[in-house]
Design a protein around this motif. Structure first.
Motif, PDB file in Angstrom:
ATOM      1  N   ALA A   7      19.351  -7.077  15.243  1.00 24.04           N
ATOM      2  CA  ALA A   7      18.395  -6.154  14.634  1.00 24.04           C
ATOM      3  C   ALA A   7      19.091  -4.861  14.223  1.00 24.04           C
ATOM      4  CB  ALA A   7      17.258  -5.861  15.608  1.00 24.04           C
ATOM      5  N   ASP A   8      19.985  -4.350  15.073  1.00 23.12           N
ATOM      6  CA  ASP A   8      20.759  -3.150  14.732  1.00 23.12           C
ATOM      7  C   ASP A   8      21.488  -3.334  13.409  1.00 23.12           C
ATOM      8  OD1 ASP A   8      19.970  -2.094  17.157  1.00 23.12           O
ATOM      9  OD2 ASP A   8      21.982  -1.967  18.010  1.00 23.12           O
ATOM     10  N   ALA A   9      22.148  -4.477  13.277  1.00 18.57           N
ATOM     11  CA  ALA A   9      22.934  -4.745  12.064  1.00 18.57           C
ATOM     12  C   ALA A   9      22.037  -4.835  10.828  1.00 18.57           C
ATOM     13  CB  ALA A   9      23.724  -6.044  12.240  1.00 18.57           C
ATOM     14  N   ARG A  10      20.846  -5.368  10.989  1.00 20.86           N
ATOM     15  CA  ARG A  10      19.936  -5.502   9.848  1.00 20.86           C
ATOM     16  C   ARG A  10      19.362  -4.150   9.438  1.00 20.86           C
ATOM     17  NH1 ARG A  10      16.991 -11.423  10.081  1.00 20.86           N
ATOM     18  NH2 ARG A  10      18.839 -12.580  10.779  1.00 20.86           N
ATOM     19  N   PHE A  11      19.023  -3.320  10.408  1.00 19.72           N
ATOM     20  CA  PHE A  11      18.573  -1.964  10.062  1.00 19.72           C
ATOM     21  C   PHE A  11      19.673  -1.228   9.293  1.00 19.72           C
ATOM     22  CE2 PHE A  11      15.362  -2.205  13.609  1.00 19.72           C
ATOM     23  CZ  PHE A  11      14.258  -1.934  12.826  1.00 19.72           C
ATOM     24  N   ALA A  12      20.892  -1.320   9.784  1.00 18.76           N
ATOM     25  CA  ALA A  12      22.008  -0.637   9.125  1.00 18.76           C
ATOM     26  C   ALA A  12      22.195  -1.137   7.697  1.00 18.76           C
ATOM     27  CB  ALA A  12      23.291  -0.831   9.933  1.00 18.76           C
ATOM     28  N   ARG A  38       0.822  -1.213   0.000  1.00 21.05           N
ATOM     29  CA  ARG A  38       0.000   0.000   0.000  1.00 21.05           C
ATOM     30  C   ARG A  38       0.860   1.269   0.000  1.00 21.05           C
ATOM     31  NH1 ARG A  38      -5.562  -0.416   1.518  1.00 21.05           N
ATOM     32  NH2 ARG A  38      -6.233  -2.560   1.949  1.00 21.05           N
ATOM     33  N   LEU A  39       1.956   1.254   0.748  1.00 19.78           N
ATOM     34  CA  LEU A  39       2.842   2.416   0.762  1.00 19.78           C
ATOM     35  C   LEU A  39       3.550   2.590  -0.575  1.00 19.78           C
ATOM     36  CD1 LEU A  39       4.282   2.129   4.371  1.00 19.78           C
ATOM     37  CD2 LEU A  39       2.930   4.037   3.474  1.00 19.78           C
ATOM     38  N   ALA A  40       3.853   1.491  -1.247  1.00 17.11           N
ATOM     39  CA  ALA A  40       4.439   1.589  -2.591  1.00 17.11           C
ATOM     40  C   ALA A  40       3.439   2.208  -3.559  1.00 17.11           C
ATOM     41  CB  ALA A  40       4.888   0.213  -3.078  1.00 17.11           C
ATOM     42  N   GLU A  41       2.181   1.825  -3.437  1.00 15.61           N
ATOM     43  CA  GLU A  41       1.139   2.425  -4.274  1.00 15.61           C
ATOM     44  C   GLU A  41       0.970   3.915  -3.967  1.00 15.61           C
ATOM     45  OE1 GLU A  41      -2.247   0.044  -3.343  1.00 15.61           O
ATOM     46  OE2 GLU A  41      -1.563  -1.691  -4.512  1.00 15.61           O
ATOM     47  N   ALA A  42       1.282   4.301  -2.727  1.00 16.76           N
ATOM     48  CA  ALA A  42       1.160   5.700  -2.311  1.00 16.76           C
ATOM     49  C   ALA A  42       2.393   6.523  -2.653  1.00 16.76           C
ATOM     50  CB  ALA A  42       0.910   5.763  -0.805  1.00 16.76           C
ATOM     51  N   GLY A  43       3.391   5.898  -3.285  1.00 14.17           N
ATOM     52  CA  GLY A  43       4.544   6.658  -3.770  1.00 14.17           C
ATOM     53  C   GLY A  43       5.827   6.476  -2.993  1.00 14.17           C
ATOM     54  N   TYR A  44       5.898   5.468  -2.116  1.00 16.78           N
ATOM     55  CA  TYR A  44       7.107   5.219  -1.342  1.00 16.78           C
ATOM     56  C   TYR A  44       7.643   3.820  -1.633  1.00 16.78           C
ATOM     57  CZ  TYR A  44       6.110   9.417   1.350  1.00 16.78           C
ATOM     58  OH  TYR A  44       5.876  10.721   1.702  1.00 16.78           O
ATOM     59  N   THR A  45       8.871   3.747  -2.101  1.00 10.66           N
ATOM     60  CA  THR A  45       9.519   2.449  -2.248  1.00 10.66           C
ATOM     61  C   THR A  45       9.667   1.826  -0.863  1.00 10.66           C
ATOM     62  OG1 THR A  45      10.700   2.947  -4.282  1.00 10.66           O
ATOM     63  CG2 THR A  45      11.723   1.337  -2.816  1.00 10.66           C
ATOM     64  N   THR A  46       9.357   0.550  -0.744  1.00 11.62           N
ATOM     65  CA  THR A  46       9.460  -0.105   0.558  1.00 11.62           C
ATOM     66  C   THR A  46      10.474  -1.244   0.525  1.00 11.62           C
ATOM     67  OG1 THR A  46       7.623  -1.635   0.087  1.00 11.62           O
ATOM     68  CG2 THR A  46       7.078   0.453   1.179  1.00 11.62           C
ATOM     69  N   LEU A  47      11.134  -1.408   1.658  1.00 14.59           N
ATOM     70  CA  LEU A  47      12.040  -2.532   1.865  1.00 14.59           C
ATOM     71  C   LEU A  47      11.643  -3.169   3.197  1.00 14.59           C
ATOM     72  CD1 LEU A  47      14.560  -4.051   0.781  1.00 14.59           C
ATOM     73  CD2 LEU A  47      15.934  -2.597   2.298  1.00 14.59           C
ATOM     74  N   SER A  48      10.907  -4.263   3.103  1.00 14.89           N
ATOM     75  CA  SER A  48      10.428  -4.960   4.289  1.00 14.89           C
ATOM     76  C   SER A  48      11.444  -6.025   4.658  1.00 14.89           C
ATOM     77  CB  SER A  48       9.061  -5.590   4.013  1.00 14.89           C
ATOM     78  OG  SER A  48       8.523  -6.152   5.182  1.00 14.89           O
ATOM     79  N   ILE A  49      12.015  -5.920   5.846  1.00 16.00           N
ATOM     80  CA  ILE A  49      13.138  -6.782   6.194  1.00 16.00           C
ATOM     81  C   ILE A  49      12.742  -7.855   7.213  1.00 16.00           C
ATOM     82  CG2 ILE A  49      14.825  -4.997   5.659  1.00 16.00           C
ATOM     83  CD1 ILE A  49      15.188  -4.463   8.621  1.00 16.00           C
TER      84      ILE A  49
END
Length: 253
Positions: free
Chosen positions: A126-131, A94-105
């Motif tokens: 989790a810190d390392a994955r966000f980075a 839905r956010l991609a349809e609203a104009g934002y590329t998403t990266l769901s990790i």
């Protein structure tokens, strides 16, 4: 006696990193692999990408490109699930349809029966994955990168942001942080948006005022409640996307 004191002092110094290491645990990679084997063949929107982070195995992420994107969003799911599950699965498309590329990790996970109280042992990973996710999007030439996280994923995001105050983010949208509180945000230089549901879990609702007090010290931050829904924003996904857009595009400030 001098030798004895030296030994005692050194032992105490060594204990600190040993205790820290004892409080760390890797993700359940076998369970992650099973999730990936189930998710990837069924993907209709978005593509699977495998990211790398120090001291971890490669982890699944789902990249959904938006046309003429306004920015990019790193999505972090809640307790023990996967990057296409439930609310986060809805938001990534839905956010991609609203104009934002998403990266769901894929966030680090424990065994299926592990309680939430055990999950802090995974926060280092989790810190390392966000980075890794933020770096991936910067390599894709996105300069407006935001984190949108839900429940335990928001606790993990809080840990990451508190430990890396200079991380190149443009904002953080926290959805129903499961602990009910924000910590370590005094040096945060970007807006933080606290979003919760009218019928949210007890810790989330009890912490509303304390979270609002924290946000007063972070410029551009705000708090919002979504009416008529629960901790998972059931049947209010469309309204939630509209709210996130308002917050990120400045109209909710």
């Amino acid at each position: 006696m001098r030798f004895l004191r030296w030994r005692v002092t050194c032992a105490a110094a060594v204990c600190v990193p040993l205790i820290a290491l004892a409080q760390q645990q890797p993700s359940n990679y076998a369970r992650e692999k099973r999730w990936a084997e189930e998710i990837v063949p069924a993907l209709v929107v978005g593509e699977a990408v495998w990211l790398e982070a120090p001291r971890t195995q490669k982890f699944l992420s789902i990249h959904t490109e938006a046309k003429s994107a306004k920015g990019a969003i790193v999505l972090a799911h809640g307790l023990g699930v996967h990057p296409d599950h439930g609310l986060i699965g809805e938001l990534r498309t839905r956010l991609a349809e609203a104009g934002y590329t998403t990266l769901s990790i894929q966030m680090p996970i424990l065994a299926a029966d592990a309680p939430a109280a055990r999950y802090p042992v995974l926060f280092w990973e989790a810190d390392a994955r966000f980075a890794a996710a933020v770096s991936y999007l910067w390599r894709k030439n996105y300069r407006k990168v935001v984190v949108v996280s839900h429940s335990l994923g928001s606790r993990m995001a809080n840990h990451y942001i508190a430990a890396h105050s200079r991380v190149p983010l443009s904002g953080w949208v926290s959805l129903s942080i499961s602990s009910g509180e924000f910590t370590g945000l005094k040096r945060t230089s970007f807006p933080v948006f606290d979003v919760y549901a009218e019928n949210d879990s007890d810790p989330v609702l009890k912490g509303v005022q304390k979270r609002a007090a924290v946000l007063k010290h972070t410029r551009g931050s705000s708090q919002a409640m979504v009416f008529g829904t629960d901790h998972y924003f059931a049947k209010k996904e469309k309204e939630l996307v509209s709210l996130i857009r308002l917050l990120l595009e400045g109209e909710g400030k």
